[in-house]
Design an enzyme around this catalytic site. Structure first.
Site, PDB file in Angstrom:
ATOM      1  N   THR A  13       0.872  -1.181   0.000  1.00 41.33           N
ATOM      2  CA  THR A  13       0.000   0.000   0.000  1.00 41.33           C
ATOM      3  C   THR A  13       0.903   1.224   0.000  1.00 41.33           C
ATOM      4  OG1 THR A  13      -1.807  -1.043   1.162  1.00 41.33           O
ATOM      5  CG2 THR A  13      -1.555   1.315   1.530  1.00 41.33           C
ATOM      6  N   ARG A  32     -14.691  -6.609   0.014  1.00 44.67           N
ATOM      7  CA  ARG A  32     -13.995  -6.151   1.225  1.00 44.67           C
ATOM      8  C   ARG A  32     -13.343  -4.775   0.997  1.00 44.67           C
ATOM      9  NH1 ARG A  32      -8.470  -4.615   2.649  1.00 44.67           N
ATOM     10  NH2 ARG A  32      -8.246  -4.968   4.873  1.00 44.67           N
ATOM     11  N   THR A  50      -0.528   2.081   6.992  1.00 49.74           N
ATOM     12  CA  THR A  50      -0.427   0.846   6.210  1.00 49.74           C
ATOM     13  C   THR A  50      -0.313  -0.340   7.149  1.00 49.74           C
ATOM     14  OG1 THR A  50       0.889  -0.421   4.643  1.00 49.74           O
ATOM     15  CG2 THR A  50       2.092   1.206   5.937  1.00 49.74           C
ATOM     16  N   GLY A  70      -5.614  -3.715   7.694  1.00 48.12           N
ATOM     17  CA  GLY A  70      -6.582  -2.628   7.708  1.00 48.12           C
ATOM     18  C   GLY A  70      -7.679  -2.701   8.748  1.00 48.12           C
TER      19      GLY A  70
END
Ligand code: ASP
Length: 331
Positions: free
Chosen positions: A200, A228, A250, A253
């Site tokens: 990410t 999701r 990051t 999550g």
């Protein structure tokens, strides 16, 4: 004139030294350095922090080793569904998109949500229609395809209920019709494994007017299902900016959502009157306490930068007060 500052991340997690070659590390660092240069030139030329974080994230999205834009991980169905969020700390305005497909640079679309609609978060089909209406650049599936991501998906699918590595996450599949007296454990009818990919991307910046901005973009988790959505497009969880700080997170999550981590940094600074580094350390400490893994990058209006994490590593880079570029992967 405020002190300029810029920090980036390219994801945090179990970045195994045993799998990292010198060449690969050079490539990752090269991707970070390019993005730092792109964002820094915006700030140096008097541009806004918003433009700096957007352009830095576009550069990271275009770099195929990171899990955002090109190089995004695959869903269970072999698709790329991407999330992104951008926030302007001075005006407290944000724009975000969730599970968009085929949008070359989701962060640009998030910015358009902020500037061209009265909404904050658009998702799925609607977000894609908005992209079409705005004429943003689209790319076909082949553009997003990378061999290493596809291999990750095949492994995750094959693994079934077996945990792949330390970054693998077990999703408990619950029985739909629990009896009223059934304890939650009795409702678990299966466990599926998804792997959280490191990659990410995010950027935070302070411009010459002392205005802060944050931007984050991701492909989410390999083998994810059911639409999701992670923390990245949720304002306050994976991305946040106000007059005190700008934060991009990051990691796993769900934990960042449960602890509203990005906003928590700003809240701790405001209510406890503590420094950026103290607030970010407390937030990561809390994340650890609830079982979360990952890290964050943050900047305050004095140009201080903080990049704490509790995982093995976090791809990260920043520009110090002398304009020197620094990149790092491990502690
Ligand atoms: N936070 C992202 C998500 O859960 C993944 C990551 O940061 O690697 O979607």
């Amino acid at each position: 004139m405020a002190k300029l500052a810029l920090a980036l991340h390219g994801g945090a997690g179990t970045i195994l030294r045993s799998l990292m070659t010198a060449e690969l590390e050079r490539e990752y660092r090269g991707g970070l350095e390019t993005a730092l240069r792109v964002g820094w030139s915006v700030l140096k030329n008097g541009g806004s922090s918003l433009d700096a974080v957007e352009s830095a994230v576009v550069s990271l999205e275009d770099f195929p080793l990171f899990n955002a834009g090109r190089g995004s991980v695959f869903t269970h169905d072999g698709k790329n569904e991407m999330d992104a969020c951008i926030m302007d700390g001075a005006r407290l305005r944000a724009g975000a998109v969730a599970f968009v497909r085929n949008v070359k640079n989701p962060i640009k679309l998030a910015r358009l949500v902020m500037s061209r609609t009265e909404h904050v978060l658009l998702g799925g089909e609607g977000a894609n229609q908005f992209a079409e209406q705005m004429g943003v650049e689209m790319a076909d599936d082949a553009y997003f395809f990378t061999d290493h991501r596809y291999e990750q998906l095949l492994k995750a699918r094959d693994a079934g209920i077996v945990q792949l590595d330390h970054s693998a996450v077990e999703l408990r599949i619950l029985d739909d019709m629990p009896g009223p007296d059934k304890p939650p454990e009795a409702r678990i009818k299966g466990v599926e494994t998804v792997t959280r990919s490191k990659g990410t991307v995010g950027a935070v910046a302070c411009d010459s007017a002392g205005v802060l901005a944050a931007a984050t973009s991701t492909g989410g988790m390999t083998n994810k299902k059911f639409g999701r959505i992670g923390d990245t497009p949720i304002v306050g969880s994976g991305n946040y900016a106000d007059c005190r700080c700008a934060v991009s997170c990051t990691g796993y999550g769900e934990y960042f959502m449960l602890s509203v981590s990005a906003f928590d940094v700003a809240a701790r600074m405001k209510y406890k009157d503590i420094s950026l580094s103290q607030a970010t350390a407390e937030v990561v400490e809390h994340l650890t306490a609830i079982g979360g893994e990952g890290g964050l990058i943050a900047v305050d209006s004095a140009g201080n930068v903080s990049l704490p994490f509790n995982s093995d590593g976090m791809y990260r880079g920043w520009i110090d007060s002398d304009g020197k570029t620094v990149t790092a992967v491990y502690d």
